[in-house]
Design a protein around this motif. Structure first.
Motif, PDB file in Angstrom:
ATOM      1  N   LEU A 112       0.820  -1.215   0.000  1.00  0.00           N
ATOM      2  CA  LEU A 112       0.000   0.000   0.000  1.00  0.00           C
ATOM      3  C   LEU A 112       0.854   1.265   0.000  1.00  0.00           C
ATOM      4  O   LEU A 112       0.524   2.256  -0.660  1.00  0.00           O
ATOM      5  CB  LEU A 112      -0.923  -0.014   1.218  1.00  0.00           C
ATOM      6  CG  LEU A 112      -2.148   0.913   1.180  1.00  0.00           C
ATOM      7  CD1 LEU A 112      -3.067   0.539   0.022  1.00  0.00           C
ATOM      8  CD2 LEU A 112      -2.896   0.861   2.500  1.00  0.00           C
ATOM      9  N   SER A 113       1.983   1.220   0.706  1.00  0.00           N
ATOM     10  CA  SER A 113       2.806   2.427   0.849  1.00  0.00           C
ATOM     11  C   SER A 113       3.487   2.849  -0.446  1.00  0.00           C
ATOM     12  O   SER A 113       3.863   4.019  -0.604  1.00  0.00           O
ATOM     13  CB  SER A 113       3.860   2.215   1.946  1.00  0.00           C
ATOM     14  OG  SER A 113       4.862   1.299   1.524  1.00  0.00           O
ATOM     15  N   VAL A 114       3.673   1.924  -1.392  1.00  0.00           N
ATOM     16  CA  VAL A 114       4.379   2.268  -2.628  1.00  0.00           C
ATOM     17  C   VAL A 114       3.444   2.324  -3.844  1.00  0.00           C
ATOM     18  O   VAL A 114       3.911   2.457  -4.972  1.00  0.00           O
ATOM     19  CB  VAL A 114       5.535   1.275  -2.914  1.00  0.00           C
ATOM     20  CG1 VAL A 114       6.578   1.334  -1.809  1.00  0.00           C
ATOM     21  CG2 VAL A 114       5.016  -0.140  -3.108  1.00  0.00           C
ATOM     22  N   LEU A 115       2.130   2.251  -3.613  1.00  0.00           N
ATOM     23  CA  LEU A 115       1.201   2.304  -4.742  1.00  0.00           C
ATOM     24  C   LEU A 115       1.287   3.619  -5.529  1.00  0.00           C
ATOM     25  O   LEU A 115       1.144   3.602  -6.765  1.00  0.00           O
ATOM     26  CB  LEU A 115      -0.232   2.061  -4.266  1.00  0.00           C
ATOM     27  CG  LEU A 115      -0.586   0.605  -3.958  1.00  0.00           C
ATOM     28  CD1 LEU A 115      -2.063   0.482  -3.593  1.00  0.00           C
ATOM     29  CD2 LEU A 115      -0.253  -0.312  -5.129  1.00  0.00           C
ATOM     30  N   PRO A 116       1.504   4.777  -4.888  1.00  0.00           N
ATOM     31  CA  PRO A 116       1.656   6.006  -5.682  1.00  0.00           C
ATOM     32  C   PRO A 116       2.814   5.919  -6.675  1.00  0.00           C
ATOM     33  O   PRO A 116       2.671   6.290  -7.848  1.00  0.00           O
ATOM     34  CB  PRO A 116       1.896   7.092  -4.620  1.00  0.00           C
ATOM     35  CG  PRO A 116       1.238   6.556  -3.391  1.00  0.00           C
ATOM     36  CD  PRO A 116       1.471   5.071  -3.440  1.00  0.00           C
ATOM     37  N   GLU A 117       3.976   5.397  -6.219  1.00  0.00           N
ATOM     38  CA  GLU A 117       5.125   5.260  -7.115  1.00  0.00           C
ATOM     39  C   GLU A 117       4.866   4.209  -8.194  1.00  0.00           C
ATOM     40  O   GLU A 117       5.255   4.380  -9.349  1.00  0.00           O
ATOM     41  CB  GLU A 117       6.372   4.873  -6.314  1.00  0.00           C
ATOM     42  CG  GLU A 117       6.895   5.976  -5.394  1.00  0.00           C
ATOM     43  CD  GLU A 117       6.406   5.795  -3.968  1.00  0.00           C
ATOM     44  OE1 GLU A 117       5.221   5.411  -3.793  1.00  0.00           O
ATOM     45  OE2 GLU A 117       7.189   6.047  -3.034  1.00  0.00           O
TER      46      GLU A 117
END
Length: 352
Positions: A112-117
């Motif tokens: 979830l924490s790297v979904l923007p990237e």
């Protein structure tokens, strides 16, 4: 039915597709009508044999195993980009490595924490991805992402309707320590979450009352089929009908056949004079899975390596709705992790 296959990952061959029943290796089992199978297909789960690709088995016991704590954000994004199974419109499907948590604390590196990237990396621009469906941290396999709220809602309604109709949409592969007493059937159990020693553990509840149900106890159901057995172990196909944390692990423990690499619930299975029995779940604390010496020898593992054995539970297949209501389901497939394939080779759990 249309199938989408995952790309090759770390030398593990893409799963082949043929029709007319489930095929694992060369053994064919017809899907029972009462098992809730939506479609019938058979898949070659074994990678093409190549000692050059896998290397000496004893030198690479956990080939391809991800260690998220040792990765930077950029490295994890690249791993996930390479794990993409399919990308069409707002839908992105990837083959999640074992050990990667989906959610976690703000400072933790999670899916979830790297979904923007990952959204940027996949060319989605400002259309940030959201998780529609994903297996837990210790389970590998298919993750379904969407960048469109309407698509997300449609898929969630499909999964909810399928659960209510008791039609499984997910198929898992598992290697078990022990062989179930029957080759196929249903596992039903009432389960609840208990907070013990700062961790949440799933505990079975016998004959739950209406009050128990209101207080969080859930009646769970899974279908299972033993695909092949060898060396006192089994390759099992699992299809959960309900959704509950660690459902499949606990269900296999109730069959006295814990999943290989289950360092949480396997301790609930005791053995006396070769006979297995269930220990009280409430008083049995999690501990590293203890494997028989003969099994360690077949796996070519030391006891210290066995203590690090990853959970052998893989979300291999997902069914999605077609574009129109009467369209046949779309089938997504993902290959096994290399360490899982190595275990199958070591145990002789292949074509017969």
């Amino acid at each position: 039915m249309r199938s989408v296959h995952a790309r090759e990952m770390d030398g593990c061959g893409v799963l082949g597709r043929v029709w007319g029943g489930w095929r694992w290796g060369l053994r064919v089992c017809a899907a029972p009508k009462d098992a809730g199978f939506v479609t019938r297909a058979r898949h070659q789960l074994q990678p093409r044999s190549s000692s050059k690709r896998l290397g000496p088995l004893e030198d690479q016991p956990f080939l391809g195993l991800l260690q998220p704590k040792k990765l930077s954000r950029e490295e994890l994004v690249e791993v996930l980009r390479a794990a993409v199974v399919d990308q069409k419109g707002p839908l992105v499907t990837l083959n999640k490595p074992q050990g990667l948590p989906v959610t976690g604390k703000p400072e933790e590196l999670t899916l979830l924490s790297v979904l923007p990237e990952l959204s940027q990396c996949l060319g989605l621009g400002k259309q940030e991805l959201q998780v529609v469906r994903a297996p837990g941290k210790e389970t590998s396999g298919l993750v379904l992402l969407s960048s469109c709220p309407q698509t997300t809602s449609r898929l969630q309604k499909f999964f909810t309707h399928s659960r209510r109709a008791q039609r499984p949409t997910a198929t898992y592969c598992a290697v078990t320590d022990g062989i179930p007493a029957i080759s196929e059937g249903k596992i039903q159990a009432a389960l609840k979450l208990e907070h013990t020693d700062a961790v949440n553990l799933v505990v079975p509840v016998k004959n739950p009352s209406r009050k128990d149900i209101l207080e969080g106890v859930k009646k769970t159901l899974s279908h299972f089929r033993v695909v092949v057995t060898s060396s006192g172990c089994a390759l099992v196909q699992l299809q959960p009908v309900t959704v509950f944390p660690s459902q499949l692990q606990v269900h296999m423990v109730l069959q006295l056949c814990p999943v290989l690499g289950d360092h949480t619930y396997a301790a609930r299975v005791g053995t006396v004079l070769g006979q297995r029995f269930l220990l009280p779940a409430e008083s049995t604390k999690p501990q590293k899975q203890v494997l028989a010496e003969a099994l360690l020898s077949r796996l070519r593992l030391t006891p210290a390596q066995a203590a690090q054995l990853p959970l052998h539970l893989h979300l291999h297949r997902l069914l999605l709705p077609g574009t129109r209501p009467r369209d046949t389901p779309v089938e997504l497939l993902a290959p096994l992790p290399p360490y899982f394939s190595r275990t199958l080779q070591c145990l002789g759990l292949h074509q017969q």
